[in-house]
Structure formats: structure tokens, C-alpha cells
Design an enzyme around this catalytic site. Structure first.
Site, PDB file in Angstrom:
ATOM      1  N   HIS A 469       0.813  -1.221   0.000  1.00 17.49           N
ATOM      2  CA  HIS A 469       0.000   0.000   0.000  1.00 17.49           C
ATOM      3  C   HIS A 469       0.848   1.274   0.000  1.00 17.49           C
ATOM      4  O   HIS A 469       0.324   2.379  -0.136  1.00 17.49           O
ATOM      5  CB  HIS A 469      -0.938  -0.001   1.223  1.00 17.49           C
ATOM      6  CG  HIS A 469      -2.262   0.648   0.946  1.00 17.49           C
ATOM      7  ND1 HIS A 469      -2.474   1.482  -0.141  1.00 17.49           N
ATOM      8  CD2 HIS A 469      -3.441   0.608   1.627  1.00 17.49           C
ATOM      9  CE1 HIS A 469      -3.729   1.910  -0.121  1.00 17.49           C
ATOM     10  NE2 HIS A 469      -4.336   1.398   0.924  1.00 17.49           N
ATOM     11  N   ASP A 473      -2.376   1.745  -4.902  1.00 14.13           N
ATOM     12  CA  ASP A 473      -3.638   2.100  -4.247  1.00 14.13           C
ATOM     13  C   ASP A 473      -4.725   1.093  -4.630  1.00 14.13           C
ATOM     14  O   ASP A 473      -4.585   0.330  -5.599  1.00 14.13           O
ATOM     15  CB  ASP A 473      -4.053   3.543  -4.583  1.00 14.13           C
ATOM     16  CG  ASP A 473      -4.135   3.767  -6.081  1.00 14.13           C
ATOM     17  OD1 ASP A 473      -4.803   2.958  -6.744  1.00 14.13           O
ATOM     18  OD2 ASP A 473      -3.531   4.723  -6.588  1.00 14.13           O
TER      19      ASP A 473
END
Ligand code: COA
Length: 499
Positions: A469, A473
Site C-alpha cells: 500500500h 492504491d
């Protein structure tokens, strides 16, 4: 043959001169420093590469008192990447083993002490023994599961391939510099052996049958152009699957070592990376039908190809990665640079004899589904036999874990760092679904239950994606997943997009 031998003789003379030149340098440097007054040299574990710092001793081929010669097998070791056979570089007598089986040995430290014979001493003086030798052919000190053939120029990987294919390198004409034998030379020789046409240079992984103790069906005249592989049967599945039926009488302690120890390290590291998981259900019905048809066709043509769902899924991933290259990337340890990898080296988590390993299929973007199937079968066979090599394990760029092959539906996969994305595939199973393309506005409300449409049974598969992350995204992951889904739900679209 005569001309070839005289060419080789010239090359050897050149090499010998080169070694003698090097010897003059070495004999005045660290080479002699390691020989004690009693002629004993420590034989050290050379750098295996890939940043491997330690290995576990799996098997000794020698004991104290044995007489050994150059290229004799000394021991098998296991690294986090593969099993490696260490071969001797001196003639002499074994005076000491530094480790027991299952102990850890460090790169650069002694494995055994050897008392050199007279010839061995001379050998030492004529052979570069520096452990950080960066020459391409280091097979005399470290080999990956083969005993090198002396006097033939070839890299360890090529020697291993030749051994796997049961080819003597002495029979192969090298086309590289100074008649060095290249991978293509071995593959082409193998093809002529079984009557297949030579294809010349290719960047794709070998698609020929890898000779292993697994039964291989010999090619019939009508199938001679088709590489044939007997699929591994589940009867050779890893010992990790052994079921203990007797209740244990007392607690048992086991040292965590080998692959498990490596797993502790890599999984702990991977778990420090902030990641998210995204899941979706894919309708695999069309692919199930297509695979069934293809399997039937292969059967009719008497060709044996292990065609599971994985080759289709792996190819579809590669096609989707073309559009989302950020998911086929590496991130450095400090997370300062993203490297978009050109090759799609797709790793497959594998239940092997030695535990969970993730070998990868190289350059999937260049391979057909059939090529992928052959390479996956080869990796699976090697894994079951504990013979995966450094080359098989290195350079992965994206990974898949088919937990559904065992029976699960959902799993949260952990990243294979420095990769940034991994998918866990659930079991494909028949599930009742609302009819395809059902318009939500036409669906009934609770008070009009009779007008619900009939459900259809479809072959459904859940995929759970984990992504780093810090650089990926959720929207990117979801778009990639949608793209992949479109290929798997309409496999014909894969044909159009496959180069
Ligand atoms: N759903 C339904 N059927 C599946 C399936 C799935 N998700 N995955 C495999 N199958 C089927 C195959 O199609 C094949 O059927 P067939 O005999 O009709 O052709 C059969 O199950 C056996 O397949 P398998 O030998 O496992 O091959 P594969 O190519 O599907 O998978 C591996 C290869 C290496 C991924 C697999 O053998 C393996 O090791 N899986 C375990 C992975 C693991 O441990 N993951 C957890 C990591 S934490």
C-alpha cells in the site's frame, strides 16, 4: 570431430596460459597463505550468489579419512533459493568435517579440511582458489546439483541443464566465445537427440521435456513435433502432506531450520510492509469449458500436456500487467525507488518436498499458454523432487498462490518482497448465481418474491489480492483485477491480445 578437437586444444592452451599467468599472481598472494605446514587447506564454502549468506548441510558425500579428487561431490547444502551440490577443487585426504547434517554453514567459512597430495599441492598452485572469484564458470567450487565436466567451457546453469537432460557436454558443439557451450547449444542438441527441429536462439525458458525420474512418455512419430510431458501425479506430493493418525503421547520440540527458518525471516520482513487485500469473485465457466475442450483435443491427438487452470491464469495476469506495469514492479528496501520490471516472471507458490517455495516462470509475456503449462509442470516436478534451482527461484516480479488446488476459497496472501502484489486463487466451484447481465432495476423487491429470476449455476473462483500500500492504491488493484477478470471470463479475448 578432428577439427573440433584441435579448436578445443587451442582454447585449452590459451586457458592454461591464462591460469599460469594468474598463478604467478596468486602464489605471491593469499593462495599460499592458506596452506599449513602439514599441507592442510580449509575448503571454504564459496559465494553461491543471490546474497545467500548461510546454508544448511543436507548430506555429506565424504567422511574423515576419505581420499578425494577435484570435482568429487563433497556435500549437498540447502539455501533459501535452492539445493546446491558442492564439489571439490583439490586432490587430497579429508581431515575434518566442520558441520553435522542439518547444521548451518556460513559462506566464506570452512566446510572441510583437506590434506593435499603432492599433486594436490601442485594443483593448488595452478588453480585460482580465491573465494570471491567472479569468473563466470565457478563450477569447480560450487555447483547447483551437478558434477561439472572438466575442460568444457560452460556456465553452471548450462551444466545443470545438460545434466537434467542427460547430455554429456563433450558431445555438444559450443557456439559461444572460445567455443563456450551456451544454453541454446544444449537445447538444440537435445532436440536433435529426439528428432525435433532446431529453433536457434530463444529467450524463452526451455520447453523440452526435462529428463527426471518421473515417467516420460516417449514421442510417437505422429507427435514428434510436440514436447511431451508426463504430468506429475499427486502420489509424489510433498511429505508435508503426511497425515499423522496416532495421537502423540508427549510434546515434541523441533528446531526451526532450513526452508522453515528462511520462511520465518522472509515472512517477518514482508509483514512489516503496509499492505491491503482486495477480493473479487470471477466467473470461470467459459474457461472451464475451454479447458475441457482443449484437454479432449490433446487426448485425441495423443499429446500429453498437463493443462490445469494455472497456465491460463498466469497468461491472463501477464496480459493485464501490460496495462498495469506498476503491479509488476520491485521496491527497494528503503522504499525510495520503484523498478518497473520488463520481464513478467510470474512466481507460483508451490507445495514442494521442502515446504513452501515460490519458483517463477520467466518471461511469461513472451510465452504461449502451452509454453507456460510445460514450464509449470517442469517446476512442479523439480519441486516435488527437491530439485528447484537458484535460476528457478530468482527474479520473480509478481506472484500467485493457488490455494484452491488444495481446497480453500479465501486467503490473505503475504507479499514476496521486493514484489508489490500477489494473488491467492480459491477453488473453482459451482455456485448459484443471478443470471448474467441482470439489470438491477429489473430485480424484484422483497414484497414481490415470486418474480425473482431463476438462479444459474456457474463455476466461480474467488481471488484475493494483497498489494504494497506504500506504492499501490486500491483503485489500481481493482482495475487490474477487473482487467484480469475480463480475460478469464472471456478467454477468447486472451487469444486476441496474446502476442
Ligand atoms: N480450483 C479447482 N481446481 C483446481 C484448482 C482450483 N483453484 N487448482 C487446481 N485445480 C485442479 C487442476 O486443474 C488439476 O485438475 P485436472 O487433473 O483435472 O487437470 C488438479 O486440480 C491438480 O492441479 P495441480 O497439480 O495442483 O496443478 P495446478 O497447476 O493447478 O497448481 C501448484 C500447481 C504448484 C500451484 C499446486 O500444485 C500447488 O502446489 N498448490 C499449493 C499452493 C500453496 O501451497 N499455496 C499456499 C501458499 S501460502
Amino acid at each position: 570431430m578432428f577439427a573440433r578437437n584441435s579448436c578445443r586444444a587451442l582454447v585449452y592452451r590459451k586457458l592454461l596460459n591464462e591460469l599460469l599467468k594468474r598463478n604467478r599472481y596468486l602464489s605471491t598472494n593469499q593462495n599460499l597463505a592458506v596452506v599449513t605446514a602439514s599441507n592442510i587447506v580449509p575448503f571454504k564454502l564459496a559465494d553461491i550468489g543471490e546474497g545467500i549468506k548461510e546454508v544448511e548441510i543436507k548430506e555429506w558425500y565424504v567422511k574423515v579419512g576419505d581420499h578425494v579428487k577435484q570435482f568429487d561431490k563433497i556435500c549437498d547444502v540447502q539455501s533459501d533459493k535452492a539445493n546446491v551440490t558442492i564439489t571439490c577443487r583439490y586432490d587430497g585426504q579429508v581431515m575434518k568435517l566442520y558441520h553435522q547434517i542439518n547444521e548451518t554453514a556460513n559462506v566464506g567459512e570452512p566446510l572441510i579440511d583437506i590434506q593435499l597430495t603432492q599433486d594436490g599441492t601442485q594443483q593448488l598452485h595452478h588453480t585460482p582458489i580465491v573465494q570471491d572469484d567472479t569468473s563466470e564458470d565457478r563450477s569447480s567450487s560450487t555447483s547447483t546439483g551437478f558434477t561439472p565436466t572438466p575442460q568444457v567451457l560452460a556456465t553452471p546453469a548450462v551444466r545443470r541443464l545438460a545434466k537434467d537432460l542427460q547430455i554429456s557436454l563433450n558431445d555438444v558443439q559450443g557456439t559461444g566465445k572460445d567455443y563456450r557451450i551456451l544454453k541454446e547449444d544444449v537445447l538444440n542438441f537435445d532436440k536433435t537427440k529426439v528428432g525435433l527441429p532446431s529453433t536457434g536462439t530463444t529467450t524463452a525458458p526451455p520447453t523440452t521435456t526435462i529428463q527426471t525420474p518421473m515417467p516420460i512418455i516417449p514421442p510417437s512419430p505422429s507427435t514428434v513435433k510436440q514436447p511431451i510431458v508426463q504430468p506429475p501425479t499427486r502420489t509424489v506430493v510433498s511429505p508435508t502432506a503426511t497425515v499423522q493418525t496416532q495421537p502423540a503421547k508427549e510434546d515434541r520440540h523441533e528446531t526451526i531450520k532450513g526452508i522453515k527458518k528462511i520462511m520465518v525471516k522472509t515472512m517477518t520482513q514482508a509483514n512489516t510492509i503496509p499492505h491491503f487485500t482486495y477480493c473479487d469473485d470471477y466467473d470461470m465457466t467459459e474457461l472451464v469449458k475451454l479447458r475441457k475442450k482443449l484437454k479432449k483435443l490433446y487426448q485425441q491427438e495423443k499429446k500429453t500436456l498437463k493443462l490445469s487452470y494455472m497456465p491460463f491464469i498466469i497468461k491472463a495476469c501477464s496480459l493485464a500487467l501490460m496495462e498495469y506495469p506498476i503491479l509488476n514492479a520491485h521496491v527497494d528496501a528503503k522504499c525510495e525507488t520503484i523498478t518497473y520490471k520488463a520481464a513478467h516472471n510470474i512466481g507460483v507458490a508451490m507445495d514442494t518436498r521442502d515446504g513452501l517455495l515460490v519458483p517463477n516462470i520467466k518471461n511469461v509475456q513472451l510465452l504461449s499458454i502451452q509454453d507456460i503449462a510445460l514450464e509449470l509442470t517442469r517446476l512442479q516436478q523439480q519441486g516435488y523432487q527437491g530439485k528447484l534451482t537458484n535460476e528457478d527461484m530468482q527474479g520473480g516480479t509478481f506472484s500467485l498462490s493457488n490455494i484452491g488446488a488444495i481446497g480453500g476459497t479465501y486467503a490473505v496472501p503475504i507479499l514476496v518482497i521486493p514484489e508489490v502484489a500477489i494473488g491467492a486463487l480459491g477453488k473453482i466451484s459451482l455456485k448459484p448465481c443471478a443470471p448474467e447481465n441482470l439489470d438491477d432495476s429489473s430485480s424484484s423487491s422483497d414484497d414481490d418474491e415470486d418474480s425473482y429470476p431463476d438462479v444459474e449455476f456457474r463455476h466461480m473462483m474467488s481471488i484475493s489480492w494483497s498489494a504494497d500500500h506504500r506504492v499501490i492504491d486500491g483503485a489500481t488493484m481493482a482495475r487490474f483485477s477487473n482487467k484480469l477478470k475480463s480475460y478469464l471470463e472471456n478467454p477468447m479475448m486472451m487469444m486476441i491480445n496474446t502476442k
